[in-house]
Scaffold this motif. Structure first.
Motif, PDB file in Angstrom:
ATOM      1  N   ASN A   1      -9.950 -16.468   0.581  1.00  0.00           N
ATOM      2  CA  ASN A   1     -10.823 -17.258   1.261  1.00  0.00           C
ATOM      3  C   ASN A   1     -10.597 -16.420   2.766  1.00  0.00           C
ATOM      4  O   ASN A   1      -9.750 -16.182   3.352  1.00  0.00           O
ATOM      5  CB  ASN A   1     -10.475 -18.823   1.600  1.00  0.00           C
ATOM      6  CG  ASN A   1     -10.624 -19.316   0.515  1.00  0.00           C
ATOM      7  OD1 ASN A   1     -11.450 -19.522  -0.346  1.00  0.00           O
ATOM      8  ND2 ASN A   1      -9.617 -20.405   0.057  1.00  0.00           N
ATOM      9  N   GLY A   2     -11.856 -16.139   3.310  1.00  0.00           N
ATOM     10  CA  GLY A   2     -12.294 -15.414   4.403  1.00  0.00           C
ATOM     11  C   GLY A   2     -12.560 -13.913   4.294  1.00  0.00           C
ATOM     12  O   GLY A   2     -12.683 -13.491   2.771  1.00  0.00           O
ATOM     13  N   THR A   3     -12.524 -13.082   4.939  1.00  0.00           N
ATOM     14  CA  THR A   3     -12.842 -11.728   4.943  1.00  0.00           C
ATOM     15  C   THR A   3     -11.768 -10.755   4.891  1.00  0.00           C
ATOM     16  O   THR A   3     -11.024 -10.699   5.775  1.00  0.00           O
ATOM     17  CB  THR A   3     -13.722 -11.101   5.923  1.00  0.00           C
ATOM     18  OG1 THR A   3     -15.048 -12.010   6.168  1.00  0.00           O
ATOM     19  CG2 THR A   3     -14.322  -9.802   5.854  1.00  0.00           C
ATOM     20  N   SER A   4     -11.545 -10.262   3.628  1.00  0.00           N
ATOM     21  CA  SER A   4     -10.387  -9.151   3.542  1.00  0.00           C
ATOM     22  C   SER A   4     -10.862  -7.847   4.020  1.00  0.00           C
ATOM     23  O   SER A   4     -11.640  -7.207   3.336  1.00  0.00           O
ATOM     24  CB  SER A   4      -9.732  -9.081   2.210  1.00  0.00           C
ATOM     25  OG  SER A   4      -8.640  -8.394   1.884  1.00  0.00           O
ATOM     26  N   THR A   5      -9.909  -6.963   4.928  1.00  0.00           N
ATOM     27  CA  THR A   5     -10.263  -5.898   5.462  1.00  0.00           C
ATOM     28  C   THR A   5      -9.061  -4.766   4.997  1.00  0.00           C
ATOM     29  O   THR A   5      -9.588  -3.576   4.774  1.00  0.00           O
ATOM     30  CB  THR A   5     -10.368  -6.001   7.005  1.00  0.00           C
ATOM     31  OG1 THR A   5      -8.980  -6.067   7.235  1.00  0.00           O
ATOM     32  CG2 THR A   5     -11.318  -6.774   7.436  1.00  0.00           C
ATOM     33  N   ASN A   6      -8.162  -5.522   4.326  1.00  0.00           N
ATOM     34  CA  ASN A   6      -7.007  -4.378   3.742  1.00  0.00           C
ATOM     35  C   ASN A   6      -6.357  -5.343   2.753  1.00  0.00           C
ATOM     36  O   ASN A   6      -6.024  -6.550   2.830  1.00  0.00           O
ATOM     37  CB  ASN A   6      -6.331  -3.782   4.822  1.00  0.00           C
ATOM     38  CG  ASN A   6      -5.322  -4.621   5.364  1.00  0.00           C
ATOM     39  OD1 ASN A   6      -4.384  -5.199   5.127  1.00  0.00           O
ATOM     40  ND2 ASN A   6      -5.828  -4.985   6.802  1.00  0.00           N
ATOM     41  N   VAL A   7      -5.521  -4.668   1.990  1.00  0.00           N
ATOM     42  CA  VAL A   7      -4.375  -5.019   0.977  1.00  0.00           C
ATOM     43  C   VAL A   7      -3.052  -4.590   1.533  1.00  0.00           C
ATOM     44  O   VAL A   7      -3.131  -3.254   1.445  1.00  0.00           O
ATOM     45  CB  VAL A   7      -4.883  -5.062  -0.304  1.00  0.00           C
ATOM     46  CG1 VAL A   7      -3.817  -5.376  -1.428  1.00  0.00           C
ATOM     47  CG2 VAL A   7      -6.142  -5.578  -0.778  1.00  0.00           C
ATOM     48  N   ARG A   8      -2.253  -5.267   1.560  1.00  0.00           N
ATOM     49  CA  ARG A   8      -0.973  -4.961   1.948  1.00  0.00           C
ATOM     50  C   ARG A   8       0.150  -4.987   0.865  1.00  0.00           C
ATOM     51  O   ARG A   8       0.082  -6.355   0.186  1.00  0.00           O
ATOM     52  CB  ARG A   8      -0.040  -5.468   3.229  1.00  0.00           C
ATOM     53  CG  ARG A   8       1.070  -5.032   3.412  1.00  0.00           C
ATOM     54  CD  ARG A   8       1.737  -5.834   4.559  1.00  0.00           C
ATOM     55  NE  ARG A   8       2.951  -5.353   4.876  1.00  0.00           N
ATOM     56  CZ  ARG A   8       4.051  -6.193   5.218  1.00  0.00           C
ATOM     57  NH1 ARG A   8       4.020  -7.429   5.135  1.00  0.00           N
ATOM     58  NH2 ARG A   8       5.384  -5.670   5.364  1.00  0.00           N
ATOM     59  N   CYS A   9       0.379  -3.920  -0.067  1.00  0.00           N
ATOM     60  CA  CYS A   9       1.303  -3.883  -0.951  1.00  0.00           C
ATOM     61  C   CYS A   9       2.830  -3.769  -0.537  1.00  0.00           C
ATOM     62  O   CYS A   9       2.907  -2.874  -0.105  1.00  0.00           O
ATOM     63  CB  CYS A   9       0.739  -3.104  -2.110  1.00  0.00           C
ATOM     64  SG  CYS A   9       1.906  -2.868  -3.641  1.00  0.00           S
ATOM     65  N   VAL A  10       3.529  -4.622  -0.906  1.00  0.00           N
ATOM     66  CA  VAL A  10       4.975  -4.490  -0.386  1.00  0.00           C
ATOM     67  C   VAL A  10       6.015  -4.490  -1.832  1.00  0.00           C
ATOM     68  O   VAL A  10       5.969  -5.375  -2.753  1.00  0.00           O
ATOM     69  CB  VAL A  10       5.652  -5.757   0.410  1.00  0.00           C
ATOM     70  CG1 VAL A  10       6.965  -5.555   0.644  1.00  0.00           C
ATOM     71  CG2 VAL A  10       4.993  -5.488   1.610  1.00  0.00           C
TER      72      VAL A  10
END
Length: 118
Positions: A108-117
């Motif tokens: 939900n919301g606007t995703s500007t990036n994905v963080r993969c850990v």
């Protein structure tokens, strides 16, 4: 293609960015391809989708880190088909949601990036 330079069009529904480890697939042929996959997100990848519940166009990465999402790609679900760690859909540094290894979640919301850990 203009928004994220370096991409290669494979066919009318498929493009890849080799240096980013990123792939875009659009259309009905997006489906699961292995037992350990999460939906149509192949084992070892992190994927975002334009639709809820892992539907719609898919953008995936084979690399880990902070991965930019093109502004023209509205993220509605996130899958983490890696064997460990977690993936987060984020707006800047704000975490919108987290998918554990082998799982998925709605966004939900606007995703500007994905963080993969790992």
């Amino acid at each position: 293609m203009a928004e994220v330079p370096g991409g290669v069009v494979v066919d009318s529904r498929h493009a890849v960015w080799p240096e980013l480890g990123m792939e875009l697939v659009v259309g009905a042929h997006v489906r699961a391809v292995s037992i350990a996959a999460v939906g149509s997100c192949t084992t070892g990848l992190v994927c975002v989708y334009t639709g809820t519940a892992l539907t719609g166009a898919r953008l995936s990465w084979s690399t880990c880190g902070i991965l930019a999402v093109p502004t023209s790609f509205p993220v509605r679900s996130l899958a983490n088909a890696r064997s460990g760690g977690y993936a987060q859909a984020r707006n800047g540094a704000t975490v919108l949601t987290t998918a554990p290894a082998g799982g998925w979640t709605s966004v939900n919301g606007t995703s500007t990036n994905v963080r993969c850990v790992l």
